[in-house]
Each structure stands twice: as structure tokens, then as C-alpha cells.
Motif scaffolding. Structure first.
Motif, mmCIF file in Angstrom:
data_model
loop_
_atom_site.group_PDB
_atom_site.id
_atom_site.type_symbol
_atom_site.label_atom_id
_atom_site.label_comp_id
_atom_site.label_asym_id
_atom_site.label_seq_id
_atom_site.Cartn_x
_atom_site.Cartn_y
_atom_site.Cartn_z
ATOM 1 N N MET A 1 3.622 -3.837 7.841
ATOM 2 C CA MET A 1 4.291 -2.743 7.143
ATOM 3 C C MET A 1 3.529 -2.419 5.869
ATOM 4 O O MET A 1 3.173 -3.299 5.102
ATOM 5 N N THR A 2 3.272 -1.178 5.643
ATOM 6 C CA THR A 2 2.627 -0.730 4.413
ATOM 7 C C THR A 2 3.653 0.010 3.581
ATOM 8 O O THR A 2 4.409 0.823 4.094
ATOM 9 N N THR A 3 3.691 -0.271 2.291
ATOM 10 C CA THR A 3 4.742 0.306 1.459
ATOM 11 C C THR A 3 4.189 0.805 0.140
ATOM 12 O O THR A 3 3.177 0.324 -0.338
ATOM 13 N N ALA B 1 -5.453 -8.154 1.928
ATOM 14 C CA ALA B 1 -4.425 -8.313 2.958
ATOM 15 C C ALA B 1 -5.009 -8.942 4.215
ATOM 16 O O ALA B 1 -4.373 -9.792 4.853
ATOM 17 N N LYS C 1 -0.737 -11.605 -0.045
ATOM 18 C CA LYS C 1 0.162 -10.496 -0.348
ATOM 19 C C LYS C 1 -0.582 -9.573 -1.299
ATOM 20 O O LYS C 1 -0.848 -9.932 -2.445
ATOM 21 N N TYR D 1 -1.507 -6.143 -3.476
ATOM 22 C CA TYR D 1 -0.954 -5.063 -4.291
ATOM 23 C C TYR D 1 -2.104 -4.240 -4.849
ATOM 24 O O TYR D 1 -3.183 -4.767 -5.139
ATOM 25 N N LYS E 1 -2.361 2.252 6.017
ATOM 26 C CA LYS E 1 -1.644 2.484 7.273
ATOM 27 C C LYS E 1 -2.603 2.470 8.457
ATOM 28 O O LYS E 1 -2.320 1.878 9.497
ATOM 29 N N ALA F 1 -2.647 -2.646 7.348
ATOM 30 C CA ALA F 1 -2.580 -3.650 6.290
ATOM 31 C C ALA F 1 -1.299 -3.500 5.487
ATOM 32 O O ALA F 1 -0.893 -2.385 5.157
ATOM 33 N N ASP F 2 -0.678 -4.614 5.181
ATOM 34 C CA ASP F 2 0.544 -4.624 4.375
ATOM 35 C C ASP F 2 0.147 -4.676 2.899
ATOM 36 O O ASP F 2 -0.236 -5.732 2.387
ATOM 37 N N THR G 1 1.286 -3.182 -1.100
ATOM 38 C CA THR G 1 2.236 -2.505 -1.972
ATOM 39 C C THR G 1 1.465 -1.788 -3.073
ATOM 40 O O THR G 1 0.642 -2.408 -3.755
#
Length: 277
Positions: free
Chosen positions: A1-3, A82, A87, A89, A106, A110-111, A113
């Protein structure tokens, strides 16, 4: 999930309102081409080299540890972090860069933030990250010392700092670097397919006023990092060039690009350093 859900609020304090805005505006114009470059790097040897570089120099970061890419641009380093199992950022002051970063993350699956904030006024809590990484950001900041202090602040005790930078635009003030600049082809990333006819006169004018244009690096970086209390400070992978001195004719070696690495001391040691300053 990418956020894009931030773990910080957008910084309301700019490192230098007028100059900082000009820098951010310029990189907005470069976002599309820089993103194309990033996509090529992620899928090529440069991306593989960055993954090896992070794994080698951030060995103390545990699996699932938190890594911040400051001035992330289109997210090459954040995505690579990632991929390393951390994690990740990313933060940047340019909205367009962040939009491209989200798209690239996306695409890469890759996840990461992302949030918008100034590299020299981070809105993250103290001691948030196991590592802070950056690429070609410090040179174009109005207050680079303030940025390094911020990067140290958000590192956990024992956390690692790793960034790539160089003597970018020193050719504007130094005859040796000008001779090298005038006799070399455009560096990677400055080819037409990445520049997309963007007018670079804006960054040329900005660079004239930036403090690190006037400094010889990485000497400046080593002194700044040590003065802040970083330990294990070193320069790795310097890119060197031989230049003929226009006055003496002698061949002189200059550093064009480099990677700096350092460690934030453990809590007790850092307290001693702070108390002594």
C-alpha cells in the motif's frame, strides 16, 4: 500500500521564505523530467547501486526500521528504502515532486508515506527515524547547517545519516570548477529527455545566492557534521576529476560528487556533546 497520509503536519516555517519558495518553484518545473529520470534509474544499474549502497551503509537499521528520505523528489531513495525492507517515508517542499513521487511509488508497488515539509524545518518528532537519507538536496538549501541539525534531531540515538551531494554550481565562483564544467558533457539527468526544455536560468540565478556554492566540499560537510556532534563521519565514493590549473598549468584533483555518512551518538554520548557546546 502506498499512502500520502502524513506523520507530520506541513511545515509552516520556511528556511528562507523568498529564496526557499524560488527553489521549490524551480523544482516544480523540473518534476516531470526528474520523474522520468527516476523511473529509468529505478529500473537500471543506478537503482541497483543505490540499493547496495543503502544496505551496506545502513546495516544497523533493523528490518522494518524507519527511514526518511529528505527532499525526496520523485522518490528514488524512498522507494529503494522500501525495497530494502524498511518503513519508508519521503518529504519534499515541492508539491509537483510529491505528486510524481506518489505515482512512482504506486508503479513500483512500494509502501511509502509522503508529506510536504521543508528540509530545514521538519515537522517530525524528535528521534523518529533509524536513518535519514538524501540525494542532491543540501546544496540548494538557503540554510544547510539548519537542515543538518534538523536531520540529526529526527534521528534516533545511534541512527545513521547518509546523503549524496557535490560541488554543484561551484563553477560559478571557482575557475578550476568552471574549467571542468566547460569541458565536460552534460551530467546524467541533464539530457534533453529529462530536461524537457525547462529554462535553467532560474536555478543558475538562485545558485549564485546559495551558501554552499561558495564552499569547497566535502570539507565543509565534514566540519559541519563533526561540529554538530555526529560520529563515524566519513566521505565515501568521491567522484574525482583532474583539472589543469589555469594559472600554474599544474594538474589538480577536484571532487565533483560524494556521499557523506555519519552516526548520531548514543543518548549518553550525545548529552555530553550537547552539554559541552
Amino acid at each position: 500500500m502506498t499512502t500520502t497520509t502524513p506523520i507530520c503536519e506541513t511545515a509552516s516555517v520556511k528556511s528562507s521564505a523568498s529564496l526557499g519558495d524560488k527553489v521549490s518553484s524551480y523544482w516544480n518545473t523540473r518534476a516531470e523530467g526528474y520523474s522520468l529520470r527516476t523511473a529509468d534509474e529505478l529500473n537500471g544499474p543506478r537503482g541497483a547501486h543505490w540499493q547496495e549502497r543503502l544496505l551496506s551503509n545502513l546495516r544497523g537499521v533493523p528490518s522494518g526500521g524507519s527511514v526518511l528520505d529528505v527532499g525526496c523528489g520523485p522518490a528514488l531513495l524512498a522507494i529503494t528504502a522500501a525495497r530494502c525492507g524498511w518503513k519508508a517515508y519521503g518529504c519534499d517542499s515541492s508539491p509537483e515532486m510529491l505528486r510524481r513521487a506518489l505515482e512512482n511509488a504506486k508503479t513500483a508497488g512500494a509502501d511509502v508515506t509522503f508529506c510536504q515539509c521543508d528540509a530545514a524545518a521538519l515537522s517530525f518528532a524528535d528521534e523518529t527515524f533509524d536513518a535519514v537519507i538524501s540525494r542532491n538536496v543540501l546544496w540548494n538549501l538557503p540554510h544547510p547547517e539548519r537542515a543538518l541539525k534538523e536531520w540529526m534531531r529526527v534521528l534516533k540515538p545511534g541512527g545513521r545519516l547518509l546523503y549524496e551531494d557535490g560541488n554543484h554550481y561551484r563553477h560559478l565562483v571557482d575557475p578550476l570548477f568552471k574549467r571542468h564544467h566547460d569541458n565536460m558533457p552534460a551530467p546524467f539527468g541533464h539530457q534533453p529527455q529529462y530536461m524537457l526544455n525547462v529554462d535553467t536560468s532560474a536555478i543558475d540565478a538562485i545558485a549564485q545566492t546559495l551558501p554552499l556554492t561558495q564552499e569547497l566540499r566535502p570539507q565543509w560537510d565534514l566540519h559541519a557534521l563533526i561540529d554538530l556532534g555526529f560520529t563515524e563521519t566519513q566521505v565515501i565514493e568521491p567522484s574525482l576529476a583532474e583539472v589543469s590549473d589555469p594559472l600554474s598549468g599544474k594538474s589538480i584533483r577536484i571532487v565533483t560528487d560524494f556521499v557523506a555518512a555519519a552516526t548520531k551518538p548514543a543518548a549518553a554520548a550525545f548529552s555530553n556533546v550537547t552539554a559541552a557546546t
